[in-house]
Design an enzyme around this catalytic site. Structure first.
Site, PDB file in Angstrom:
ATOM      1  CG  ASN A   1     -25.418  -1.495 -61.168  1.00 57.25           C
ATOM      2  OD1 ASN A   1     -24.209  -2.341 -61.034  1.00 57.25           O
ATOM      3  ND2 ASN A   1     -26.245  -1.783 -61.181  1.00 57.25           N
TER       4      ASN A   1
ATOM      5  CG  HIS B   1     -24.060  -4.955 -63.697  1.00 53.10           C
ATOM      6  ND1 HIS B   1     -25.225  -3.572 -63.929  1.00 53.10           N
ATOM      7  CD2 HIS B   1     -23.221  -5.219 -65.129  1.00 53.10           C
ATOM      8  CE1 HIS B   1     -24.637  -3.339 -65.048  1.00 53.10           C
ATOM      9  NE2 HIS B   1     -23.587  -3.650 -65.877  1.00 53.10           N
TER      10      HIS B   1
ATOM     11  CD  GLU C   1     -27.959  -5.153 -62.589  1.00 51.77           C
ATOM     12  OE1 GLU C   1     -27.434  -4.103 -62.564  1.00 51.77           O
ATOM     13  OE2 GLU C   1     -28.186  -4.202 -63.654  1.00 51.77           O
TER      14      GLU C   1
HETATM   15  C1  GLP Z   1     -23.739  -4.333 -69.856  1.00 52.44           C
HETATM   16  C2  GLP Z   1     -23.499  -5.478 -69.655  1.00 52.44           C
HETATM   17  C3  GLP Z   1     -22.198  -6.016 -69.342  1.00 52.44           C
HETATM   18  C4  GLP Z   1     -20.951  -4.681 -69.491  1.00 52.44           C
HETATM   19  C5  GLP Z   1     -21.418  -3.554 -68.670  1.00 52.44           C
HETATM   20  C6  GLP Z   1     -20.842  -2.763 -68.471  1.00 52.44           C
HETATM   21  O1  GLP Z   1     -24.351  -3.724 -68.442  1.00 52.44           O
HETATM   22  N1  GLP Z   1     -24.119  -6.540 -69.432  1.00 52.44           N
HETATM   23  O2  GLP Z   1     -21.303  -7.490 -69.662  1.00 52.44           O
HETATM   24  O3  GLP Z   1     -19.894  -5.214 -68.375  1.00 52.44           O
HETATM   25  O4  GLP Z   1     -22.807  -2.605 -69.656  1.00 52.44           O
HETATM   26  O5  GLP Z   1     -20.939  -1.104 -70.148  1.00 52.44           O
HETATM   27  P1  GLP Z   1     -19.926  -0.918 -70.493  1.00 52.44           P
HETATM   28  O6  GLP Z   1     -18.247  -1.406 -71.022  1.00 52.44           O
HETATM   29  O7  GLP Z   1     -20.593   0.365 -72.158  1.00 52.44           O
HETATM   30  O8  GLP Z   1     -19.564   0.573 -69.319  1.00 52.44           O
END
Ligand code: GLP
Length: 245
Positions: free
Chosen positions: A136, A138, A143
């Site tokens: 999304n 973030h 968020e």
């Molecule tokens: C979590 C972390 C973020 C990360 C995001 C994406 O929510 N707090 O720092 O960038 O997930 O995760 P992924 O890399 O597993 O897609």
């Protein structure tokens, strides 16, 4: 924004690790801002390989991690403290006394946020901040919101983030509902920002954050204003913006 195009996840990881390795070689006592999630795992693997090959020395490196779940102790296997130990710290010669991460067990929200901001400010911001990107948009756990958060804060995770992270827990009910995260302002204090992203699941977020207007509803979009922002993205993550490149 500097865009580095990569073929796939492995290529993203190699390219990102090369940039971090150069940072450590040029400034052995640098401050690295580090991230969790699946995106940086390959980058950490590449850094470990460089360490094992004798090409990297982490002994003077200091770190500040982006975020931590509220309510998970450091030894919980889904805490970000545990993630960092198992995916990087335990495999290189870093002094873990130099590794900072929010304390998810500190019930004093204001105190914990102030403590963490003081650490970041004491460093004058990270030399290089590594980031992933949520589906999304973030960054850290900032968020989509009505405003950009400045400093470290406690956030309620959105349902979509809880859904996205449920795969790591025994059940969705086990996913913490809150997290401590560096604010957008703290992330922007880094001298260089390096974001790694791969896969079609992130293509919309890439388009919204890096090829659209800067707005808190797409938190990563603020990085367009950073003077030294490097985006390392694979072709799948760029699939919705190919005609703009
Ligand atoms: C979590 C972390 C973020 C990360 C995001 C994406 O929510 N707090 O720092 O960038 O997930 O995760 P992924 O890399 O597993 O897609």
């Amino acid at each position: 924004m500097r865009l580095i195009r990569a073929e796939n996840y492995q290529d993203v990881s190699r390219k990102a690790a090369n940039i971090i390795a150069a940072q450590i070689q040029l400034k052995p006592y640098c401050v690295l801002g580090l991230a969790t999630g699946s995106s940086p795992v390959g980058t950490y693997r590449e850094l470990i390989a460089k360490f094992e090959a004798g090409d990297l020395d982490f002994s003077q490196v200091k770190t500040v991690n982006l975020d931590e779940y509220v309510g998970l102790p450091k030894d919980h296997d889904q805490s970000y403290a545990y993630f960092m130990r198992t995916n990087l710290f335990d495999h290189v010669n870093i002094d873990q006394a130099n590794c900072n991460i929010p304390d998810g067990m500190n019930p004093d929200t204001e105190g914990e946020c102030a403590r963490y901001d003081a650490i970041i400010d004491g460093f004058g911001g990270a030399d290089l901040q590594l980031l992933g990107l949520g589906p999304n948009g973030h960054i850290g756990f900032n968020e989509p919101a009505e405003a950009f958060a400045k400093g470290t804060n406690k956030v309620a995770l959105t349902d979509s983030t809880i859904d996205a992270n449920a795969r790591f827990f025994a059940s969705r009910d086990d996913v913490p509902t809150h997290a401590y995260t560096m604010g957008i302002g703290s992330i922007m204090k880094a001298k260089r920002v390096l974001l790694v992203v791969n896969g079609v699941k992130k293509a919309q977020a890439v388009k919204d954050c890096f090829f659209g207007p800067i707005r808190p509803q797409a938190p990563g979009s603020i990085l367009q204003l950073h003077p030294d922002f490097i985006l390392v993205a694979d072709e799948d993550a760029l699939s919705l913006v190919r005609d703009l490149l």
